[in-house]
Design an enzyme around this catalytic site. Structure first.
Site, short mmCIF file in Angstrom:
data_model
loop_
_atom_site.label_atom_id
_atom_site.label_comp_id
_atom_site.label_asym_id
_atom_site.label_seq_id
_atom_site.Cartn_x
_atom_site.Cartn_y
_atom_site.Cartn_z
N GLU A 173 39.57 44.62 45.04
CA GLU A 173 39.06 44.57 46.42
C GLU A 173 39.88 43.64 47.32
OE1 GLU A 173 34.85 43.75 46.41
OE2 GLU A 173 34.38 45.67 45.46
N GLU A 292 33.69 50.83 40.38
CA GLU A 292 32.44 50.15 40.71
C GLU A 292 31.55 51.13 41.45
OE1 GLU A 292 32.37 46.24 42.46
OE2 GLU A 292 34.26 45.65 41.51
#
Length: 501
Positions: A173, A292
């Site tokens: 991320e 995720e």
């Protein structure tokens, strides 16, 4: 009663099932590792300190590839802290979750835990505060044959054979302002490309995952993927996708249709990746690693004080307790991942234990299944062979977020080797049962071998420490198979699965 018609064409194959689609995620966050999978003083703990009751639940869940050790945690992590004698390992501050990390579980212990659970280890490297050299050192330590400095160190630490980790994530991320080492798409694309190239020089057979945007609501979404892939396309194999869903403002109708947003997410990233492919005149097709995904009541956690600056060991963080409605949505998200399995080659339910997880534990006490455990475990067990896209004729209902949404969603699988097949369905209606007739004549099925549903008169019913078995699977009453037609009645707000033989 509302009705739906579904037709399953044996030739309408999406992809052959890769077991990595049923992966999960263990991060050094909250009580996922400590007091989750690892609790040395627990009555069921083995010599490594791992709870064997949790090991059995992980096996039952059917999770395959396990992404480790983060997540946001990895962007400040020194992998060397988690190898070698435990009594020499340092305690560190984890800036991602404002807690203390004891490093009593690291690569060596987690590798043994993966052997216990029959899981494949998917490793993430730190591109937040570290870079190429650290990634290469970790690769040599983990995968190198004896005879080099770091591989020999691994041998001295008790692991003679390499871990042979195949799948590696290049950071996490990195477009998120919350990320330690947050950077622009251009800066990240360059370091990811250099790191990937170096790792592939060491081992061309590695499968590398480059970071996509951390969510479809990010202002960087789409453009981030384009820039990063233009830098790294030749050296990577997957681009990551992260998505979390929750019910907001009492809008259950929209929430039950969350998979429509996941479908949009997948289509957007696929289009962007393919644009770069054609721009670069590449013959390679990038796959998606949806590493995720889950239900996460993030709004409520943001308003709480559970993540703070007290620097505690394994604090209780992000311990959502899931409802029937949450489980139905999760089952539908898994249906969507299977429907797009031609491009989504890997996926990781985030996370595995205690932290937004299907499995919960109490220190010194019980472990139990959350509602979300059931659709994942049954799908992982029954889905074999090839994924088939059904044709679904059904009415719609209006949602505030997504407009008209189909009342029923479905996917099917068929295994030519065993002659078995399975159908997975959701009913999104809050009020109506729906009678569904399914043409399965092309599957060669002669009998229903299993028919289960997750449903409750109260869609917000949950399993808790005090009432661990409040919600569970029930027989899907009245299911029948005759003359190639499968007939089922789906209760309101339900997820269902049928196995055929």
């Amino acid at each position: 009663m509302a009705t739906a018609r579904i037709s399953i064409d044996r030739t309408n194959v999406v992809a052959t099932i890769n077991r990595r689609i049923f992966g999960s995620f263990v991060e050094h966050l909250g009580r996922c590792v400590y007091d989750g999978i690892y609790e040395p003083d627990h009555p069921t703990a083995n010599e490594d300190g791992f709870r064997l009751d949790v090991v059995e639940l992980v096996k039952e869940l059917g999770s395959t590839t396990i992404r480790y050790p983060g997540g946001n945690f990895v962007s400040g992590y020194k992998w060397e802290d988690g190898v070698g004698p435990r009594d020499r390992r340092p305690v560190r501050r984890d800036l991602a979750w404002h807690s203390l990390e004891s490093n009593q579980v690291g690569l060596e212990e987690f590798g043994r835990w993966c052997e216990l659970t029959g899981s494949e280890l998917m490793m993430a490297v730190n591109l937040g505060t570290r870079g190429i050299e650290s990634a290469l050192d970790l690769l040599e330590y983990a995968n190198g044959e004896a005879g080099t400095a770091l591989a020999d160190e691994r041998v001295r630490n008790g692991k003679a054979e390499p871990y042979d980790i195949r799948m590696w994530c290049l950071g996490n991320e990195m477009d998120g302002p919350w990320q330690v080492g947050h950077m622009s798409s251009d800066d990240y694309g360059k370091i990811a490309a250099r790191t990937a190239s170096a790792m592939k020089t060491a081992d061309p057979s590695l499968e590398l995952v480059v970071c996509g945007s951390s969510g479809s609501a990010m202002p960087t979404f789409g453009e981030w993927e384009r820039v990063v892939l233009e830098h790294s396309y030749d050296s990577v194999d997957y681009i990551s996708c992260h998505a979390y869903y929750q019910e907001r403002n009492g809008d259950l109708d929209s929430y039950l249709a969350s998979s429509l947003e996941m479908k949009y997410f997948i289509e957007t990233v696929v289009a962007t990746a393919d644009h770069v492919k054609h721009k670069l005149r590449s013959k390679k097709t990038i796959q998606l690693s949806f590493d995720e995904w889950n239900i996460w009541y993030l709004d409520e956690h943001r308003d709480s004080e559970e993540v703070n600056d007290e620097w505690r060991f394994a604090p209780r963080q992000l311990e959502d307790v899931y409802s029937v409605a949450d489980a139905v949505v999760l089952g539908n998200l898994l249906i969507t991942l299977l429907q797009n399995h031609d491009r989504v080659g890997s996926a990781s339910l985030a996370q595995l234990v205690n932290v937004i997880a299907p499995i919960m534990t109490e220190p010194g006490g019980d472990s139990w299944r959350q509602t979300t455990f059931f659709p994942f475990s049954v799908t992982s067990r029954l889905a074999r062979g090839e994924v088939l896209t059904p044709r679904i004729d059904v009415g719609t209902y209006e949602t505030a977020l997504y407009g008209a949404a189909p009342l029923v969603d479905s996917v099917a699988t068929v295994d030519a080797e065993t002659g078995t097949s399975a159908v997975f369905l959701v009913n999104r209606s809050q009020t109506e049962s729906i009678e569904v007739s399914i043409d399965v004549s092309g599957l060669g099925a002669s009998a229903i071998t299993e028919a289960v549903t997750l449903h409750d008169a109260d869609p917000y019913a949950k399993n808790t420490l005090a009432d661990q078995n409040r919600v569970g699977l029930k027989d899907l009453a009245g299911a029948s198979l005759a003359d190639g037609t499968l007939t089922v009645t789906l209760p309101p707000v339900s997820w269902s699965a049928l196995a055929l033989g």
